[in-house]
Design a protein around this motif. Structure first.
Motif, PDB file in Angstrom:
ATOM      1  N   VAL A 180     -31.160  73.558  -8.347  1.00 31.35           N
ATOM      2  CA  VAL A 180     -30.867  74.170  -9.650  1.00 31.35           C
ATOM      3  C   VAL A 180     -29.446  74.693  -9.843  1.00 31.35           C
ATOM      4  O   VAL A 180     -28.983  74.763 -10.989  1.00 31.35           O
ATOM      5  CB  VAL A 180     -31.872  75.297  -9.998  1.00 31.35           C
ATOM      6  CG1 VAL A 180     -33.261  74.736 -10.185  1.00 31.35           C
ATOM      7  CG2 VAL A 180     -31.846  76.401  -8.948  1.00 31.35           C
ATOM      8  N   PRO A 181     -28.708  75.090  -8.798  1.00 34.91           N
ATOM      9  CA  PRO A 181     -27.343  75.553  -9.081  1.00 34.91           C
ATOM     10  C   PRO A 181     -26.518  74.478  -9.786  1.00 34.91           C
ATOM     11  O   PRO A 181     -26.591  73.295  -9.442  1.00 34.91           O
ATOM     12  CB  PRO A 181     -26.789  75.861  -7.677  1.00 34.91           C
ATOM     13  CG  PRO A 181     -27.990  76.197  -6.866  1.00 34.91           C
ATOM     14  CD  PRO A 181     -29.058  75.276  -7.374  1.00 34.91           C
TER      15      PRO A 181
ATOM     16  N   VAL B 256     -35.959  81.070  -8.353  1.00 36.16           N
ATOM     17  CA  VAL B 256     -35.356  79.800  -8.767  1.00 36.16           C
ATOM     18  C   VAL B 256     -34.525  79.993 -10.032  1.00 36.16           C
ATOM     19  O   VAL B 256     -33.402  79.483 -10.146  1.00 36.16           O
ATOM     20  CB  VAL B 256     -36.448  78.733  -8.975  1.00 36.16           C
ATOM     21  CG1 VAL B 256     -35.881  77.491  -9.664  1.00 36.16           C
ATOM     22  CG2 VAL B 256     -37.078  78.357  -7.641  1.00 36.16           C
ATOM     23  N   ILE B 257     -35.062  80.749 -10.980  1.00 35.85           N
ATOM     24  CA  ILE B 257     -34.314  80.993 -12.218  1.00 35.85           C
ATOM     25  C   ILE B 257     -33.050  81.792 -11.928  1.00 35.85           C
ATOM     26  O   ILE B 257     -31.982  81.538 -12.506  1.00 35.85           O
ATOM     27  CB  ILE B 257     -35.208  81.730 -13.237  1.00 35.85           C
ATOM     28  CG1 ILE B 257     -36.394  80.840 -13.630  1.00 35.85           C
ATOM     29  CG2 ILE B 257     -34.413  82.114 -14.483  1.00 35.85           C
ATOM     30  CD1 ILE B 257     -36.018  79.469 -14.168  1.00 35.85           C
ATOM     31  N   ALA B 258     -33.132  82.736 -11.006  1.00 36.20           N
ATOM     32  CA  ALA B 258     -31.940  83.513 -10.644  1.00 36.20           C
ATOM     33  C   ALA B 258     -30.859  82.616 -10.047  1.00 36.20           C
ATOM     34  O   ALA B 258     -29.657  82.862 -10.243  1.00 36.20           O
ATOM     35  CB  ALA B 258     -32.316  84.610  -9.663  1.00 36.20           C
ATOM     36  N   ALA B 259     -31.273  81.560  -9.333  1.00 39.81           N
ATOM     37  CA  ALA B 259     -30.308  80.648  -8.718  1.00 39.81           C
ATOM     38  C   ALA B 259     -29.740  79.639  -9.717  1.00 39.81           C
ATOM     39  O   ALA B 259     -28.715  79.007  -9.446  1.00 39.81           O
ATOM     40  CB  ALA B 259     -30.970  79.904  -7.565  1.00 39.81           C
ATOM     41  N   ALA B 260     -30.400  79.488 -10.855  1.00 38.30           N
ATOM     42  CA  ALA B 260     -29.953  78.516 -11.869  1.00 38.30           C
ATOM     43  C   ALA B 260     -28.883  79.169 -12.741  1.00 38.30           C
ATOM     44  O   ALA B 260     -29.129  79.553 -13.888  1.00 38.30           O
ATOM     45  CB  ALA B 260     -31.146  78.049 -12.700  1.00 38.30           C
TER      46      ALA B 260
ATOM     47  N   ASP C 165     -38.355  86.348 -17.248  1.00 34.08           N
ATOM     48  CA  ASP C 165     -37.039  86.125 -16.650  1.00 34.08           C
ATOM     49  C   ASP C 165     -36.209  85.179 -17.508  1.00 34.08           C
ATOM     50  O   ASP C 165     -34.998  85.371 -17.683  1.00 34.08           O
ATOM     51  CB  ASP C 165     -37.192  85.546 -15.245  1.00 34.08           C
ATOM     52  CG  ASP C 165     -37.884  86.505 -14.303  1.00 34.08           C
ATOM     53  OD1 ASP C 165     -37.188  87.245 -13.602  1.00 34.08           O
ATOM     54  OD2 ASP C 165     -39.129  86.517 -14.282  1.00 34.08           O
ATOM     55  N   LEU C 166     -36.862  84.161 -18.051  1.00 33.48           N
ATOM     56  CA  LEU C 166     -36.154  83.211 -18.911  1.00 33.48           C
ATOM     57  C   LEU C 166     -35.666  83.887 -20.182  1.00 33.48           C
ATOM     58  O   LEU C 166     -34.535  83.654 -20.627  1.00 33.48           O
ATOM     59  CB  LEU C 166     -37.077  82.038 -19.248  1.00 33.48           C
ATOM     60  CG  LEU C 166     -37.440  81.141 -18.061  1.00 33.48           C
ATOM     61  CD1 LEU C 166     -38.571  80.194 -18.440  1.00 33.48           C
ATOM     62  CD2 LEU C 166     -36.237  80.348 -17.583  1.00 33.48           C
ATOM     63  N   GLU C 167     -36.516  84.750 -20.736  1.00 36.00           N
ATOM     64  CA  GLU C 167     -36.116  85.457 -21.959  1.00 36.00           C
ATOM     65  C   GLU C 167     -34.937  86.383 -21.690  1.00 36.00           C
ATOM     66  O   GLU C 167     -33.995  86.452 -22.495  1.00 36.00           O
ATOM     67  CB  GLU C 167     -37.305  86.248 -22.511  1.00 36.00           C
ATOM     68  CG  GLU C 167     -37.012  86.927 -23.837  1.00 36.00           C
ATOM     69  CD  GLU C 167     -38.221  87.616 -24.420  1.00 36.00           C
ATOM     70  OE1 GLU C 167     -38.091  88.218 -25.495  1.00 36.00           O
ATOM     71  OE2 GLU C 167     -39.303  87.560 -23.789  1.00 36.00           O
ATOM     72  N   ARG C 168     -34.970  87.084 -20.564  1.00 33.80           N
ATOM     73  CA  ARG C 168     -33.859  87.986 -20.235  1.00 33.80           C
ATOM     74  C   ARG C 168     -32.545  87.225 -20.082  1.00 33.80           C
ATOM     75  O   ARG C 168     -31.486  87.734 -20.453  1.00 33.80           O
ATOM     76  CB  ARG C 168     -34.173  88.758 -18.944  1.00 33.80           C
ATOM     77  CG  ARG C 168     -35.071  89.963 -19.139  1.00 33.80           C
ATOM     78  CD  ARG C 168     -35.058  90.861 -17.914  1.00 33.80           C
ATOM     79  NE  ARG C 168     -35.614  90.202 -16.743  1.00 33.80           N
ATOM     80  CZ  ARG C 168     -36.905  90.223 -16.417  1.00 33.80           C
ATOM     81  NH1 ARG C 168     -37.763  90.868 -17.199  1.00 33.80           N
ATOM     82  NH2 ARG C 168     -37.336  89.611 -15.336  1.00 33.80           N
ATOM     83  N   ARG C 169     -32.629  86.016 -19.564  1.00 29.91           N
ATOM     84  CA  ARG C 169     -31.424  85.222 -19.363  1.00 29.91           C
ATOM     85  C   ARG C 169     -31.004  84.468 -20.625  1.00 29.91           C
ATOM     86  O   ARG C 169     -29.939  83.845 -20.654  1.00 29.91           O
ATOM     87  CB  ARG C 169     -31.673  84.207 -18.238  1.00 29.91           C
ATOM     88  CG  ARG C 169     -31.676  84.809 -16.836  1.00 29.91           C
ATOM     89  CD  ARG C 169     -30.276  84.880 -16.242  1.00 29.91           C
ATOM     90  NE  ARG C 169     -29.627  83.583 -16.316  1.00 29.91           N
ATOM     91  CZ  ARG C 169     -29.804  82.580 -15.434  1.00 29.91           C
ATOM     92  NH1 ARG C 169     -30.622  82.763 -14.401  1.00 29.91           N
ATOM     93  NH2 ARG C 169     -29.175  81.441 -15.573  1.00 29.91           N
ATOM     94  N   GLY C 170     -31.855  84.463 -21.634  1.00 32.56           N
ATOM     95  CA  GLY C 170     -31.551  83.703 -22.840  1.00 32.56           C
ATOM     96  C   GLY C 170     -31.698  82.209 -22.657  1.00 32.56           C
ATOM     97  O   GLY C 170     -31.097  81.418 -23.394  1.00 32.56           O
TER      98      GLY C 170
END
Length: 314
Positions: A47-48, A64-68, A88-93
């Motif tokens: 994912v990076p 995984v989302i944090a690494a993307a 988590d997805l919502e927080r990241r937009g």
């Protein structure tokens, strides 16, 4: 342009032509291991630097989302999102797009096939004839049976319509009670107790609850008709597995026909090996037509959202 990760098993095993539109738009495609559900370690490696993700049903963790770090959009090739960490997805937009109803026909047809297979003991008969025997167990008919359809979305309504044409008395359970359209008068909305207490066959087409609790637990199984059949093409967690095995062993539930397990593939010797279980390998949406429709919709979403992201960045 963007790097796009492709992870659905149906797309990595044999990448369809529909993915070519992404390459034609100048995007680079990154594939997970062909034909396998990627685990967290593989996703963390892939994912990076990925900006778009065409995702399947693989579990996607907050880590995984944090690494993307560059991800803009996840486009599902189906409608379910319970494998995604939505908060988590919502927080990241990070946007989430779904291919709504793309696989409805494939899943609905499999669900009906599983109903027929359970009613007519088809796996037992097939196995016996293949082994040189001539088993002739007495089956049951769907015509005249009470069928409970849990979830009246695109898939559930298709199943309800087909079984109504078979002559079943169809009951539906859905908290939102969407308009039944042409099924009005042939399918009736009921409350939970009436459906589970009265159905000869229950077929599941709903998401998991927000709490993750099973829809069908030990008390629900105890309330069902003796000899009822349960069909599940939705989510394995909808049923308390230990309670189900007990009900199958005691003969209270005649058969469980399922396309979904947790984990997938299931452990050897577990639920899938039970003599009263008809097991398929999550193939509901795995038809040429369903894959094509779902991939087209997922690609449309990626092209739209990545185009918007590039426009904003520019």
């Amino acid at each position: 342009m963007a790097r796009i990760l492709i992870t659905p098993r149906s797309l990595t095993a044999a990448p369809p032509a529909e993915l070519g539109r992404l390459r034609q738009a100048g995007h680079e495609l990154i594939f997970s291991t062909a034909g396998q559900t990627p685990d967290e370690a593989e996703l963390l490696r892939l994912v990076p630097q990925v900006e778009g993700w065409l995702a399947g049903v693989e579990p996607i963790s907050p880590a995984v989302i944090a690494a993307a770090d560059r991800l803009h959009v996840i486009s599902r090739n189906g409608s379910g999102v319970d494998n995604l960490p939505l908060a988590d997805l919502e927080r990241r937009g990070i946007r989430v797009a779904r291919a709504m109803a793309a696989n409805a026909t494939g899943v609905a047809e499999l669900a009906v096939g599983l109903c027929v297979a359970a009613c007519r003991n088809l796996p037992e008969v097939c196995h016996g004839v293949r082994g040189g025997g001539w088993p002739r167990p007495k089956g049951r008919e769907i015509e005249g049976a009470v069928v409970g359809v849990v979830g009246a979305g695109a898939i559930g309504r298709k199943v309800a319509g087909i079984l109504a044409e078979f002559g079943a008395k169809v009951l539906a359970l859905d908290p939102f009670r969407p308009d039944l359209g042409r099924l009005a008068g042939r399918v009736r909305y009921v409350e939970r107790a009436e459906l589970f207490d009265g159905a000869d066959i229950v077929t599941l087409h709903c998401p998991m609850s927000a709490e993750g609790a099973p829809l069908i637990d030990a008390p629900t199984l105890a309330s069902m008709k003796r000899g009822a059949i349960i069909v599940n093409t939705a989510r394995a967690g909808l049923i308390d597995e230990a309670a189900l095995v007990a009900a199958l062993d005691e003969g209270r539930i005649a058969a469980y026909a399922t396309d979904v397990f947790e984990p997938e593939p299931p452990a050897a010797g577990g639920l899938a090996a039970h003599p009263k279980v008809i097991a398929t390998s999550h193939i509901g949406g795995l038809t040429d037509e369903s894959v094509r429709r779902a991939t087209d919709l997922a690609v449309d979403s990626l092209l739209q959202h990545l185009g918007e992201a590039c426009h904003v960045a520019g």
